[in-house]
Design a protein around this motif. Structure first.
Motif, short mmCIF file in Angstrom:
data_model
loop_
_atom_site.label_atom_id
_atom_site.label_comp_id
_atom_site.label_asym_id
_atom_site.label_seq_id
_atom_site.Cartn_x
_atom_site.Cartn_y
_atom_site.Cartn_z
N LEU A 161 5.81 -24.09 12.97
CA LEU A 161 6.05 -22.86 12.22
C LEU A 161 7.10 -23.10 11.13
CD1 LEU A 161 6.00 -20.22 15.11
CD2 LEU A 161 4.11 -21.04 13.68
N GLN A 162 8.14 -23.87 11.48
CA GLN A 162 9.19 -24.15 10.49
C GLN A 162 8.62 -24.94 9.33
OE1 GLN A 162 12.14 -22.63 10.70
NE2 GLN A 162 12.31 -23.38 8.58
N ARG A 163 7.73 -25.86 9.63
CA ARG A 163 7.10 -26.66 8.58
C ARG A 163 6.35 -25.77 7.60
NH1 ARG A 163 5.12 -31.87 7.60
NH2 ARG A 163 3.15 -31.76 6.48
N VAL A 164 5.61 -24.80 8.11
CA VAL A 164 4.86 -23.88 7.25
C VAL A 164 5.83 -23.04 6.41
CG1 VAL A 164 3.31 -21.88 7.25
CG2 VAL A 164 2.84 -23.83 8.76
N ARG A 165 6.87 -22.52 7.06
CA ARG A 165 7.85 -21.71 6.33
C ARG A 165 8.49 -22.51 5.20
NH1 ARG A 165 9.89 -20.27 11.64
NH2 ARG A 165 8.78 -18.39 12.33
N GLN A 184 8.90 -23.66 -0.62
CA GLN A 184 8.76 -24.58 -1.75
C GLN A 184 7.69 -24.10 -2.74
OE1 GLN A 184 8.20 -28.56 -0.17
NE2 GLN A 184 9.96 -28.26 1.17
N GLY A 185 7.11 -22.95 -2.44
CA GLY A 185 6.19 -22.36 -3.40
C GLY A 185 4.73 -22.73 -3.23
N VAL A 186 4.38 -23.35 -2.08
CA VAL A 186 2.97 -23.69 -1.84
C VAL A 186 2.17 -22.38 -1.71
CG1 VAL A 186 1.35 -24.77 -0.21
CG2 VAL A 186 3.57 -25.85 -0.68
N ALA A 187 1.08 -22.31 -2.45
CA ALA A 187 0.25 -21.10 -2.43
C ALA A 187 -0.50 -21.00 -1.10
CB ALA A 187 -0.75 -21.14 -3.58
N SER A 188 -0.55 -19.78 -0.52
CA SER A 188 -1.20 -19.61 0.78
C SER A 188 -1.44 -18.13 1.05
CB SER A 188 -0.31 -20.20 1.87
OG SER A 188 -0.76 -19.82 3.15
N VAL A 189 -2.41 -17.87 1.88
CA VAL A 189 -2.72 -16.50 2.28
C VAL A 189 -1.77 -16.04 3.40
CG1 VAL A 189 -4.41 -17.08 4.06
CG2 VAL A 189 -4.69 -14.98 2.75
N ILE A 190 -1.01 -16.99 3.94
CA ILE A 190 -0.18 -16.71 5.12
C ILE A 190 0.83 -15.56 4.91
CG2 ILE A 190 1.62 -17.71 6.64
CD1 ILE A 190 -0.14 -20.26 6.73
N PRO A 191 1.59 -15.54 3.80
CA PRO A 191 2.56 -14.43 3.64
C PRO A 191 1.88 -13.07 3.72
CG PRO A 191 3.00 -16.16 2.04
CD PRO A 191 1.71 -16.52 2.71
N VAL A 245 1.11 -12.00 7.33
CA VAL A 245 2.24 -11.53 8.14
C VAL A 245 2.98 -10.39 7.44
CG1 VAL A 245 2.56 -13.72 9.35
CG2 VAL A 245 3.77 -13.32 7.19
N GLY A 246 2.32 -9.77 6.48
CA GLY A 246 2.92 -8.62 5.78
C GLY A 246 4.24 -8.98 5.12
N GLY A 247 4.32 -10.22 4.64
CA GLY A 247 5.52 -10.65 3.93
C GLY A 247 6.69 -11.04 4.83
N ASP A 248 6.54 -10.89 6.16
CA ASP A 248 7.63 -11.19 7.09
C ASP A 248 7.34 -12.47 7.86
OD1 ASP A 248 9.65 -11.29 8.89
OD2 ASP A 248 9.19 -9.37 9.88
N LEU A 249 7.95 -13.59 7.38
CA LEU A 249 7.61 -14.90 7.96
C LEU A 249 8.14 -15.07 9.38
CD1 LEU A 249 7.85 -17.36 4.95
CD2 LEU A 249 5.82 -16.55 6.16
N LEU A 300 -3.11 -24.49 2.94
CA LEU A 300 -1.87 -24.79 3.68
C LEU A 300 -2.12 -24.75 5.18
CD1 LEU A 300 1.16 -25.34 3.91
CD2 LEU A 300 1.57 -22.89 3.71
N GLY A 301 -2.86 -23.76 5.64
CA GLY A 301 -3.20 -23.68 7.06
C GLY A 301 -3.94 -24.93 7.52
N ARG A 302 -4.98 -25.28 6.78
CA ARG A 302 -5.78 -26.45 7.17
C ARG A 302 -4.97 -27.74 7.10
NH1 ARG A 302 -11.89 -25.19 4.86
NH2 ARG A 302 -12.08 -23.18 5.91
#
Lengths: 303, 303
Positions: free
Chosen positions: B192-196, B201-208, B211-215, B233-235
């Motif tokens: 999880l820390q790696r993804v955060r 670092q600005g990697v584009a992803s659907v993840i934010p 999670v409604g903007g709350d990492l 990023l997920g893959r």
């Protein structure tokens, strides 16, 4: 009446070594250049029959059996040599059946690191350990495992390939098909090449003098001599090699929690220059070493 | 007359799970927050006695015994919990004796990964394998070994620490005292820390968005959902995690030559996004995979 003896045979790519043994004592030894015994697979097999046969006859003893170690993949207990990198052309050779039929003796054929492991366990540096990891350092890096008081062979008889545990994600390709295998860093050839490369880069060392300026004459023993003379390149080389082996052994210790590790083979003659960094790496970083529990014991042998 | 049952207990830092089992079938399950059972070591032990006791009474069955899995170092077969990171204060607790005396039943207490391995081997994804490696992926990375048809515990009962095999010479320090242990890269928190970090670092992803903007709401399941939506990023995250685990498993395969590897635990729900790179890494680089011999089989479970 003399007590019975057995014959042990170590089939190597360069030498075939034969020994007449009584209990754990070697009464007679013989080393024959492999090429002199036979130039083709068939001739070598015939030559082995003759060499063992003449040792048996000359001994004038009652021989209870013959044990053969092969540097390759052996199907056990059938004693079929499935493949063998150092004996070109050996493929699915039923060596046990052949020797037994011709010598009229019980014969056992197994992988050489397995028989080394059994020997160290029953009569050598690993005596009495219920869980034992044996490591051989030489051209290749081999491993044998005694787990819960038995030789562990794995599913296809391939267990113990410590030399093919990768030390990094990327690195040189190995003959096994893998990448960055330990053996590709700490095999004899790779160690010598590392020293030659550093000398070419201008690292100061007593080594060129020790080989009379001819780096083709570099051997692990020359590096040992350089260490004794205080040579930084020699010491740094064994320190690096010991650390790499230690890093892999951390994983082995954390996976197998062995009681004892026995390290042997050619380059283990380097002694403390090699073993201190190896042990220190494991002691500092393995779960066992970092804990209050009893540490894995170490032994070395140089047979 | 109904056939006899047994009780299985999984003591975790967060939940204590109890099950009434008949053969390999679970008849009743119960999950109690560990904190609700007892706030001190002594109270938790008393609470365990009561929880198991009431399950036994309510079942109205003949109970043949109780089996308990503990996430720590257990001296077996004595069933003494020597230490346990997730149960603070548990030190040299004779849990087996305590439970057995109070419940008037035969009790077995063992490490949780060991009992998981025994379960997968006898009734789950590893059924029938003579040599089996079990890997659990979660907050920590655990391992259990069935070697030559027996659970392998090692010298001090510490075998199987796959999560503490180092993946590099240098790296983050681990709670075990080691450096660069696999767990420090592929434990839940680290993933999880790696993804955060990558998002920062600005990697584009659907993840934010997920999670409604709350990492702080990021979980492995969110990464799975992102993968299904095609998120790079997920893959890339599961590909990297799978590769790291695969690199360690190359070493395990080359050392133990197992017939089967079973991978389970929380993040194994990631499914093919995680398993394909893991398997591919091992298949490409392990001695077994590179050879013409039969490959180690893989299973996954998500219990």
């Amino acid at each position: 009446m003399t007590s019975p003896c057995a014959v042990g045979v170590d089939v190597g790519g360069t030498f075939v070594k034969l020994g007449l043994v009584q209990g754990h004592r070697i009464l007679t030894q013989r080393a024959l250049p492999t090429a002199s015994i036979g130039s083709t697979p068939r001739k070598l097999q015939e030559g082995l029959v003759k060499a063992v046969g003449s040792l048996v006859r000359e001994s004038r003893r009652r021989i209870t059996g013959v044990g053969v170690g092969i540097p390759g993949w052996v199907q056990y207990p059938e004693g079929v040599v499935r493949s063998c990198a150092n004996l070109p052309g050996w493929k699915d050779v039923p060596l046990r059946a052949l020797l037994s039929r011709r010598l009229h003796l019980p014969v056992s054929v197994d992988n050489d690191v397995n028989v080394m492991t059994l020997a160290e366990w029953t009569a050598g540096a690993g005596r009495g350990a219920r869980n034992l990891v044996c490591v051989t350092l030489g051209t290749g890096v081999g491993g044998g495992l005694i787990l819960d008081g038995r030789l562990y062979r794995g599913w296809n008889g391939f267990a113990g390939e410590i030399g093919h545990i990768p030390v990094a994600e990327a690195g040189p390709r190995c003959s096994c098909g893998g990448i960055a295998c330990l053996e590709r860093y700490v095999g004899n050839r790779e160690i010598l090449q590392r020293v030659r490369d550093q000398l070419k880069q201008g690292v100061a060392s007593v080594i060129p003098e020790l080989v009379g300026g001819d780096l083709r004459r570099l051997t692990p023993e020359v590096i040992d001599r350089a260490c004794e003379l205080g040579d930084p390149l020699g010491r740094q080389t064994w320190r690096w090699v010991g650390t790499q082996i230690g890093l892999v052994l951390i994983g082995v210790v954390n996976l197998l929690n062995p009681e004892r590790i026995v390290v042997g083979g050619g380059i283990s003659k380097a002694g403390r220059w090699l073993f201190e960094p190896m042990r220190k790496t494991v002691r500092r970083r393995a779960v066992r070493g970092a804990s209050r529990f009893e540490e894995t014991r170490w032994s070395t042998w140089m047979r």
